[in-house]
Scaffold this motif. Sequence first.
Motif, PDB file in Angstrom:
ATOM      1  N   LEU B 184      15.768 126.993  43.926  1.00 39.98           N
ATOM      2  CA  LEU B 184      16.897 127.926  43.982  1.00 39.98           C
ATOM      3  C   LEU B 184      18.209 127.164  43.857  1.00 39.98           C
ATOM      4  O   LEU B 184      19.116 127.568  43.118  1.00 39.98           O
ATOM      5  CB  LEU B 184      16.847 128.698  45.300  1.00 39.98           C
ATOM      6  CG  LEU B 184      17.897 129.761  45.526  1.00 39.98           C
ATOM      7  CD1 LEU B 184      17.750 130.848  44.506  1.00 39.98           C
ATOM      8  CD2 LEU B 184      17.785 130.330  46.906  1.00 39.98           C
ATOM      9  N   PHE B 185      18.293 126.024  44.562  1.00 37.74           N
ATOM     10  CA  PHE B 185      19.522 125.227  44.473  1.00 37.74           C
ATOM     11  C   PHE B 185      19.632 124.570  43.105  1.00 37.74           C
ATOM     12  O   PHE B 185      20.730 124.465  42.545  1.00 37.74           O
ATOM     13  CB  PHE B 185      19.544 124.182  45.586  1.00 37.74           C
ATOM     14  CG  PHE B 185      19.842 124.776  46.925  1.00 37.74           C
ATOM     15  CD1 PHE B 185      21.129 125.147  47.247  1.00 37.74           C
ATOM     16  CD2 PHE B 185      18.846 124.994  47.838  1.00 37.74           C
ATOM     17  CE1 PHE B 185      21.411 125.708  48.455  1.00 37.74           C
ATOM     18  CE2 PHE B 185      19.113 125.565  49.052  1.00 37.74           C
ATOM     19  CZ  PHE B 185      20.400 125.921  49.368  1.00 37.74           C
ATOM     20  N   ILE B 188      21.093 127.083  40.647  1.00 36.37           N
ATOM     21  CA  ILE B 188      22.552 127.219  40.688  1.00 36.37           C
ATOM     22  C   ILE B 188      23.196 126.068  39.921  1.00 36.37           C
ATOM     23  O   ILE B 188      24.064 126.267  39.063  1.00 36.37           O
ATOM     24  CB  ILE B 188      23.035 127.231  42.144  1.00 36.37           C
ATOM     25  CG1 ILE B 188      22.478 128.447  42.859  1.00 36.37           C
ATOM     26  CG2 ILE B 188      24.544 127.232  42.207  1.00 36.37           C
ATOM     27  CD1 ILE B 188      22.720 128.419  44.333  1.00 36.37           C
ATOM     28  N   PHE B 296      41.701 120.499  35.129  1.00 40.02           N
ATOM     29  CA  PHE B 296      41.555 119.658  36.312  1.00 40.02           C
ATOM     30  C   PHE B 296      40.906 120.385  37.480  1.00 40.02           C
ATOM     31  O   PHE B 296      40.691 119.795  38.529  1.00 40.02           O
ATOM     32  CB  PHE B 296      42.904 119.073  36.711  1.00 40.02           C
ATOM     33  CG  PHE B 296      43.402 118.133  35.676  1.00 40.02           C
ATOM     34  CD1 PHE B 296      42.728 116.945  35.445  1.00 40.02           C
ATOM     35  CD2 PHE B 296      44.484 118.441  34.892  1.00 40.02           C
ATOM     36  CE1 PHE B 296      43.146 116.085  34.463  1.00 40.02           C
ATOM     37  CE2 PHE B 296      44.909 117.581  33.911  1.00 40.02           C
ATOM     38  CZ  PHE B 296      44.243 116.397  33.697  1.00 40.02           C
ATOM     39  N   ARG B 297      40.586 121.666  37.287  1.00 36.83           N
ATOM     40  CA  ARG B 297      39.816 122.337  38.324  1.00 36.83           C
ATOM     41  C   ARG B 297      38.329 122.282  38.027  1.00 36.83           C
ATOM     42  O   ARG B 297      37.508 122.598  38.890  1.00 36.83           O
ATOM     43  CB  ARG B 297      40.259 123.794  38.453  1.00 36.83           C
ATOM     44  CG  ARG B 297      41.382 123.978  39.450  1.00 36.83           C
ATOM     45  CD  ARG B 297      41.633 125.434  39.691  1.00 36.83           C
ATOM     46  NE  ARG B 297      40.542 126.048  40.435  1.00 36.83           N
ATOM     47  CZ  ARG B 297      40.349 127.350  40.489  1.00 36.83           C
ATOM     48  NH1 ARG B 297      41.129 128.156  39.832  1.00 36.83           N
ATOM     49  NH2 ARG B 297      39.366 127.849  41.201  1.00 36.83           N
ATOM     50  N   PRO B 299      36.281 119.768  37.766  1.00 40.51           N
ATOM     51  CA  PRO B 299      35.485 118.933  38.673  1.00 40.51           C
ATOM     52  C   PRO B 299      35.054 119.666  39.942  1.00 40.51           C
ATOM     53  O   PRO B 299      33.988 119.358  40.476  1.00 40.51           O
ATOM     54  CB  PRO B 299      36.426 117.775  38.994  1.00 40.51           C
ATOM     55  CG  PRO B 299      37.261 117.666  37.796  1.00 40.51           C
ATOM     56  CD  PRO B 299      37.481 119.060  37.313  1.00 40.51           C
ATOM     57  N   ASP B 300      35.838 120.659  40.395  1.00 44.81           N
ATOM     58  CA  ASP B 300      35.425 121.439  41.572  1.00 44.81           C
ATOM     59  C   ASP B 300      34.068 122.094  41.331  1.00 44.81           C
ATOM     60  O   ASP B 300      33.153 122.013  42.160  1.00 44.81           O
ATOM     61  CB  ASP B 300      36.437 122.540  41.882  1.00 44.81           C
ATOM     62  CG  ASP B 300      37.779 121.986  42.263  1.00 44.81           C
ATOM     63  OD1 ASP B 300      37.878 120.752  42.383  1.00 44.81           O
ATOM     64  OD2 ASP B 300      38.707 122.780  42.434  1.00 44.81           O
ATOM     65  N   ALA B 303      31.386 119.549  41.098  1.00 49.52           N
ATOM     66  CA  ALA B 303      31.051 119.027  42.425  1.00 49.52           C
ATOM     67  C   ALA B 303      30.149 120.000  43.153  1.00 49.52           C
ATOM     68  O   ALA B 303      29.224 119.600  43.866  1.00 49.52           O
ATOM     69  CB  ALA B 303      32.320 118.788  43.229  1.00 49.52           C
ATOM     70  N   MET B 304      30.416 121.302  42.943  1.00 51.98           N
ATOM     71  CA  MET B 304      29.548 122.298  43.556  1.00 51.98           C
ATOM     72  C   MET B 304      28.124 122.165  43.022  1.00 51.98           C
ATOM     73  O   MET B 304      27.150 122.230  43.786  1.00 51.98           O
ATOM     74  CB  MET B 304      30.086 123.685  43.267  1.00 51.98           C
ATOM     75  CG  MET B 304      29.572 124.742  44.167  1.00 51.98           C
ATOM     76  SD  MET B 304      29.937 126.338  43.478  1.00 51.98           S
ATOM     77  CE  MET B 304      28.736 126.461  42.216  1.00 51.98           C
ATOM     78  N   ALA B 307      26.572 119.124  44.649  1.00 47.24           N
ATOM     79  CA  ALA B 307      26.210 119.381  46.039  1.00 47.24           C
ATOM     80  C   ALA B 307      24.977 120.263  46.111  1.00 47.24           C
ATOM     81  O   ALA B 307      24.067 120.023  46.914  1.00 47.24           O
ATOM     82  CB  ALA B 307      27.364 120.052  46.759  1.00 47.24           C
ATOM     83  N   MET B 310      22.004 118.287  45.391  1.00 47.82           N
ATOM     84  CA  MET B 310      21.720 117.388  46.515  1.00 47.82           C
ATOM     85  C   MET B 310      20.939 118.116  47.600  1.00 47.82           C
ATOM     86  O   MET B 310      19.960 117.605  48.150  1.00 47.82           O
ATOM     87  CB  MET B 310      23.026 116.856  47.112  1.00 47.82           C
ATOM     88  CG  MET B 310      23.537 115.583  46.462  1.00 47.82           C
ATOM     89  SD  MET B 310      25.255 115.284  46.868  1.00 47.82           S
ATOM     90  CE  MET B 310      25.164 114.804  48.563  1.00 47.82           C
ATOM     91  N   ILE B 311      21.373 119.355  47.896  1.00 46.22           N
ATOM     92  CA  ILE B 311      20.658 120.125  48.908  1.00 46.22           C
ATOM     93  C   ILE B 311      19.262 120.478  48.407  1.00 46.22           C
ATOM     94  O   ILE B 311      18.310 120.549  49.192  1.00 46.22           O
ATOM     95  CB  ILE B 311      21.457 121.379  49.275  1.00 46.22           C
ATOM     96  CG1 ILE B 311      22.771 120.944  49.888  1.00 46.22           C
ATOM     97  CG2 ILE B 311      20.719 122.237  50.262  1.00 46.22           C
ATOM     98  CD1 ILE B 311      23.650 122.058  50.222  1.00 46.22           C
TER      99      ILE B 311
END
Lengths: 227, 318
Positions: B184-185, B188, B296-297, B299-300, B303-304, B307, B310-311
């Motif tokens: 599931l992660f 995403i 420049f947004r 990378p947000d 990053a999500m 993350a 990673m989870i």
Amino acid sequence: MVDSMILAQPDILMLSSAGLLIATFAVVVRRGFVDWLSAYRYQSIVLAGAAATIAYFAGAWEIYIAAALTLLIKAIIIPKVLLRVTRKIKDELKTEANPYVSLRLSVVIAALLVGLSYALTRQMLPDSTLDKVASTYLPVSMSLFLIGLFVMVNRRLALNQVVGLLIIENGLFLFTTALTHGLSILIEIGIFADILVGVVISSILLYRISQTFDTLDVGELEKLRDD
Amino acid sequence: MSETLTLVAIGIFQTIAIIAFAPLLMGIMRKVKARTQKRLGASVLQPYYDLLKLLKKDEVVSDQSSWIFRAAPWVMLVATATAALFVPIFLPFSPFGTAGDILVMLGLFGLARFFIMLAGLDVASAFGGLGTSREMMISALVEPALFLTIFVVSLTLGGTNLSSIVAASAGQFVSGVLIVPSMLFALIAFFVVMLAESGRIPFDNPATHLELTMVHEAMVLEYSGKSLAMIQWSQSIKQAILLALFVNLFIPAGMASSIVGIDTAATSVVSFIAKVLLLSMLVAFIETRTAKWRLFRLPDLLAMAIASSMIGVLFFYL
């Protein structure tokens, strides 16, 4: 080759904890107050589902009531109240412009916090001492707690303190329910009333802050001097 | 022997299908996007007309450019078409799976992107350099997210061989597992990566020619005629491959878990087409709903994705 462990029954516990974590991350990545509230609403719905699952496993009717109360108060009433009270605050005051730690770093930090809470739970409470419900939900509740705390500390916006507090409260609710298989219903109702009143009071306070100082930035509030 | 031949025939058919229908998928996405924006929109066959028109046109090549500029479209088309060989599409099987796994596929995408970035720099026009530097920034950020996602997927489904992981995913679904939490992660993260890789809206607007916002379009601004046709075609093939991969890895409903019988094959073909259409409509809806993000947004968002995967890794090890 597929691991036989993965081919187990559909694991509703794991899925609901994944849902809770996703909602928490939505709070971390979004900038707008309305987005946080919708993430919180979604989280509360999943939390109600998780509580109902615990109730099913534990066979306790009190937890069903707690789940219903969660759905009613946290998913419907609290977001409504917060939206209504903050309706008059200007939109630009309700978006987080520059948090102390940048958003992209805070997402990674939040992921690390999730990892940390899993590691800590493993360290403190080995799986053998817990039942399945508790061992699945304890790390999730701890990560909700830590991320909520992180959101409160990291953001400048006072609205965030409320959202962070609500996330922490969700984590605590999950913690107690998973560990004790339900408190007395009287205590649950007391907690719900408490959080409701707390939200109302803090949102009124927020409104006053925004009216008096024309900002919701907590960094700005520190500079005030009585002169 | 004849069985091997059948399998190879199936594999070639799958590859040709994805190469041939990729522009159609693009056309459908444009149509859906137009309809959701209350425009009439061009016909779904418009990408084919564009390709034919471009093929007929003369090509203008700057005399300042080197061989890289002329070679890049060919490299791009060949690399993407080769990547299409490795992807299981209708069946959880591709006969060339022994020759390349998911990492080779991503490497081929990387090769195509590398050459097109070089070509963007080669002509030394301001736009080419601008587009290239943006593309480099995005691709450098996409890479860790993509590889973590692939890591989760291969851990969960066992291996990097595309045929076996798609079969494992389908097998899981057959045995009653709707979705594994780690997947599931990964889903995403992969969705975000898919949007970034195929240049869809929060990252890049495929329909723009506004110098402030274009990324991919700026890189290929100097191309015309046949080369432009090749670039557009390979872009649509890449997008179709990514959509197919997404569908086959994460939404295995209806996919046959092994290659038996003609009836299961028919089910998986029909369900595949339905799922890809639904997914592309979803992407088109998202394009209508969101505006392109500031560079420049981005990378947000990535990053999500990082993350999230990673989870996913974390959940796998539980």
